[in-house]
Design a protein around this motif. Structure first.
Motif, PDB file in Angstrom:
ATOM      1  N   ILE A 166       0.821  -1.213   0.000  1.00 14.25           N
ATOM      2  CA  ILE A 166       0.000   0.000   0.000  1.00 14.25           C
ATOM      3  C   ILE A 166       0.859   1.269   0.000  1.00 14.25           C
ATOM      4  O   ILE A 166       0.657   2.149  -0.853  1.00 14.25           O
ATOM      5  N   PRO A 167       1.832   1.434   0.907  1.00 13.05           N
ATOM      6  CA  PRO A 167       2.641   2.665   0.836  1.00 13.05           C
ATOM      7  C   PRO A 167       3.447   2.778  -0.449  1.00 13.05           C
ATOM      8  O   PRO A 167       3.674   3.892  -0.941  1.00 13.05           O
ATOM      9  N   LEU A 168       3.874   1.654  -1.024  1.00 15.57           N
ATOM     10  CA  LEU A 168       4.624   1.722  -2.283  1.00 15.57           C
ATOM     11  C   LEU A 168       3.715   2.113  -3.444  1.00 15.57           C
ATOM     12  O   LEU A 168       4.122   2.880  -4.330  1.00 15.57           O
ATOM     13  N   LEU A 169       2.488   1.608  -3.464  1.00 14.48           N
ATOM     14  CA  LEU A 169       1.537   2.030  -4.494  1.00 14.48           C
ATOM     15  C   LEU A 169       1.229   3.524  -4.361  1.00 14.48           C
ATOM     16  O   LEU A 169       1.107   4.238  -5.363  1.00 14.48           O
ATOM     17  N   ASP A 170       1.111   3.984  -3.129  1.00 13.43           N
ATOM     18  CA  ASP A 170       0.853   5.407  -2.901  1.00 13.43           C
ATOM     19  C   ASP A 170       2.007   6.246  -3.436  1.00 13.43           C
ATOM     20  O   ASP A 170       1.795   7.278  -4.098  1.00 13.43           O
ATOM     21  N   LEU A 171       3.232   5.820  -3.179  1.00 11.94           N
ATOM     22  CA  LEU A 171       4.408   6.539  -3.671  1.00 11.94           C
ATOM     23  C   LEU A 171       4.447   6.533  -5.200  1.00 11.94           C
ATOM     24  O   LEU A 171       4.737   7.554  -5.837  1.00 11.94           O
ATOM     25  N   ALA A 172       4.153   5.376  -5.796  1.00  8.28           N
ATOM     26  CA  ALA A 172       4.129   5.277  -7.252  1.00  8.28           C
ATOM     27  C   ALA A 172       3.067   6.198  -7.842  1.00  8.28           C
ATOM     28  O   ALA A 172       3.294   6.858  -8.869  1.00  8.28           O
ATOM     29  N   GLN A 173       1.915   6.270  -7.198  1.00 10.53           N
ATOM     30  CA  GLN A 173       0.847   7.135  -7.688  1.00 10.53           C
ATOM     31  C   GLN A 173       1.251   8.600  -7.615  1.00 10.53           C
ATOM     32  O   GLN A 173       0.977   9.379  -8.538  1.00 10.53           O
ATOM     33  N   GLN A 174       1.906   8.990  -6.535  1.00  9.92           N
ATOM     34  CA  GLN A 174       2.394  10.364  -6.425  1.00  9.92           C
ATOM     35  C   GLN A 174       3.379  10.679  -7.546  1.00  9.92           C
ATOM     36  O   GLN A 174       3.319  11.754  -8.160  1.00  9.92           O
ATOM     37  N   GLN A 175       4.297   9.760  -7.802  1.00 11.93           N
ATOM     38  CA  GLN A 175       5.306   9.979  -8.838  1.00 11.93           C
ATOM     39  C   GLN A 175       4.683  10.089 -10.227  1.00 11.93           C
ATOM     40  O   GLN A 175       5.156  10.859 -11.070  1.00 11.93           O
ATOM     41  N   HIS A 176       3.606   9.340 -10.452  1.00 13.84           N
ATOM     42  CA  HIS A 176       3.030   9.258 -11.791  1.00 13.84           C
ATOM     43  C   HIS A 176       1.874  10.238 -12.000  1.00 13.84           C
ATOM     44  O   HIS A 176       1.035  10.041 -12.865  1.00 13.84           O
ATOM     45  N   GLY A 177       1.830  11.278 -11.209  1.00 13.80           N
ATOM     46  CA  GLY A 177       0.839  12.311 -11.442  1.00 13.80           C
ATOM     47  C   GLY A 177      -0.557  11.993 -10.965  1.00 13.80           C
ATOM     48  O   GLY A 177      -1.536  12.539 -11.486  1.00 13.80           O
ATOM     49  N   GLY A 178      -0.677  11.081  -9.989  1.00 11.62           N
ATOM     50  CA  GLY A 178      -1.974  10.852  -9.376  1.00 11.62           C
ATOM     51  C   GLY A 178      -2.714   9.618  -9.828  1.00 11.62           C
ATOM     52  O   GLY A 178      -3.841   9.392  -9.393  1.00 11.62           O
ATOM     53  N   TRP A 179      -2.102   8.812 -10.706  1.00 10.88           N
ATOM     54  CA  TRP A 179      -2.786   7.579 -11.110  1.00 10.88           C
ATOM     55  C   TRP A 179      -1.767   6.468 -11.314  1.00 10.88           C
ATOM     56  O   TRP A 179      -0.561   6.720 -11.408  1.00 10.88           O
ATOM     57  N   LEU A 180      -2.268   5.220 -11.356  1.00 10.14           N
ATOM     58  CA  LEU A 180      -1.395   4.048 -11.393  1.00 10.14           C
ATOM     59  C   LEU A 180      -1.551   3.282 -12.710  1.00 10.14           C
ATOM     60  O   LEU A 180      -2.553   2.591 -12.902  1.00 10.14           O
ATOM     61  N   PRO A 181      -0.587   3.367 -13.610  1.00  8.97           N
ATOM     62  CA  PRO A 181      -0.615   2.487 -14.779  1.00  8.97           C
ATOM     63  C   PRO A 181      -0.232   1.071 -14.362  1.00  8.97           C
ATOM     64  O   PRO A 181       0.386   0.860 -13.314  1.00  8.97           O
ATOM     65  N   VAL A 182      -0.589   0.103 -15.179  1.00  6.50           N
ATOM     66  CA  VAL A 182      -0.311  -1.285 -14.827  1.00  6.50           C
ATOM     67  C   VAL A 182       1.192  -1.533 -14.728  1.00  6.50           C
ATOM     68  O   VAL A 182       1.649  -2.361 -13.926  1.00  6.50           O
ATOM     69  N   SER A 183       1.997  -0.790 -15.496  1.00  4.51           N
ATOM     70  CA  SER A 183       3.452  -0.971 -15.428  1.00  4.51           C
ATOM     71  C   SER A 183       4.013  -0.530 -14.081  1.00  4.51           C
ATOM     72  O   SER A 183       4.992  -1.094 -13.595  1.00  4.51           O
ATOM     73  N   ALA A 184       3.385   0.483 -13.443  1.00 10.14           N
ATOM     74  CA  ALA A 184       3.811   0.900 -12.101  1.00 10.14           C
ATOM     75  C   ALA A 184       3.475  -0.179 -11.084  1.00 10.14           C
ATOM     76  O   ALA A 184       4.261  -0.456 -10.168  1.00 10.14           O
ATOM     77  N   MET A 185       2.312  -0.811 -11.224  1.00 10.74           N
ATOM     78  CA  MET A 185       1.946  -1.911 -10.332  1.00 10.74           C
ATOM     79  C   MET A 185       2.912  -3.072 -10.493  1.00 10.74           C
ATOM     80  O   MET A 185       3.293  -3.719  -9.504  1.00 10.74           O
TER      81      MET A 185
END
Length: 251
Positions: A70-89
């Motif tokens: 969960i905290p890593l997904l949150d960090l990835a979302q922050q880095q990617h401008g507020g959303w999560l592409p499947v490649s970030a997951m």
């Protein structure tokens, strides 16, 4: 005859879900490849965020890395401008050493993770009962009308989007909104509450953000201090008296 009518009705229901899926608070819970969102698209944490990844992982035993999803997904979302592409997951799955589907399960379960693009300022209106009774529907209508979008759509300039969120935990200051600020990436990420808002005030907040200003967060009612009553306290006006004996064993 009845079978045909039932089949037509079912087809209509399915079509309505396809057309309005982005209007639900959970948005899409399945993946559709797009040019900017497919599994083979390269994605990795930035160098500053790699240090944050290491710090997050240090909070968990080495054999429980998956607890950091969960905290890593949150960090990835922050880095990617507020959303999560499947490649970030997929990148998060690689870090915590689990199958990608384990990360997808988390990202599709929690509505805090955005599976589609949002604005640099993602405005979330509380839709739970206390805020609804106090006018949250009018707050959302004012935002959507002013920005010229529907719920979960992004304005043409990419600055704003409007969504709904359940209970923000400050019912005494209802109605309220929160603003997730992705305008400066993960380094400048902010998540602020704006309470006691009115349709007029939320429009003013939007325009302040558009100008690059930082609206004062918290209650927007000048007659209140934090969660205190309007006009000031009428009780508890002095420090409480201490107990007669601090040493309970000696009492």
């Amino acid at each position: 005859m009845l079978a045909r009518l039932a089949a037509n009705r079912l087809a209509g229901i399915r079509q309505s879900f396809r057309q309005t899926s982005r209007c639900f608070s959970t948005a899409l819970n399945y993946h559709i490849d797009t040019p900017d969102n497919y599994s083979d698209l390269p994605w990795e944490f930035s160098e500053p965020n790699k240090k944050k990844v290491a710090e997050i992982l240090s909070h968990y035993p080495s054999n429980y890395k998956q607890s950091a999803v969960i905290p890593l997904l949150d960090l990835a979302q922050q880095q990617h401008g507020g959303w999560l592409p499947v490649s970030a997951m997929n990148a998060v799955a690689k870090v915590v050493e689990v199958a990608p589907v384990r990360v997808y399960e988390v990202a599709t379960f929690y509505s805090m993770f955005n599976r589609a693009k949002v604005g640099k300022y993602h405005l979330l209106v509380c839709g739970t009962t206390p805020c609804m009774i106090r006018g949250s529907r009018e707050i959302e209508e004012a935002l959507l009308k002013h920005l010229g979008v529907k719920r979960n759509e992004v304005t043409k300039d990419g600055l704003f989007s409007v969504g709904e969120m359940e209970c923000m935990g400050c019912c005494v200051n209802a109605p309220m909104i929160t603003v997730a600020d992705y305008s400066n990436g993960s380094e400048g990420y902010a998540y602020n509450y704006y309470e006691d808002v009115t349709p007029k005030r939320v429009v003013e907040i939007v325009e302040m953000l558009r100008r690059g200003e930082k609206p004062p967060h918290g209650t927007q009612n000048p007659g209140r201090i934090r969660c205190g009553p309007e006009g000031g306290n009428t009780t508890l006006l002095s420090d409480p008296k201490p107990p007669p004996c601090r040493d309970l064993d000696a009492c």
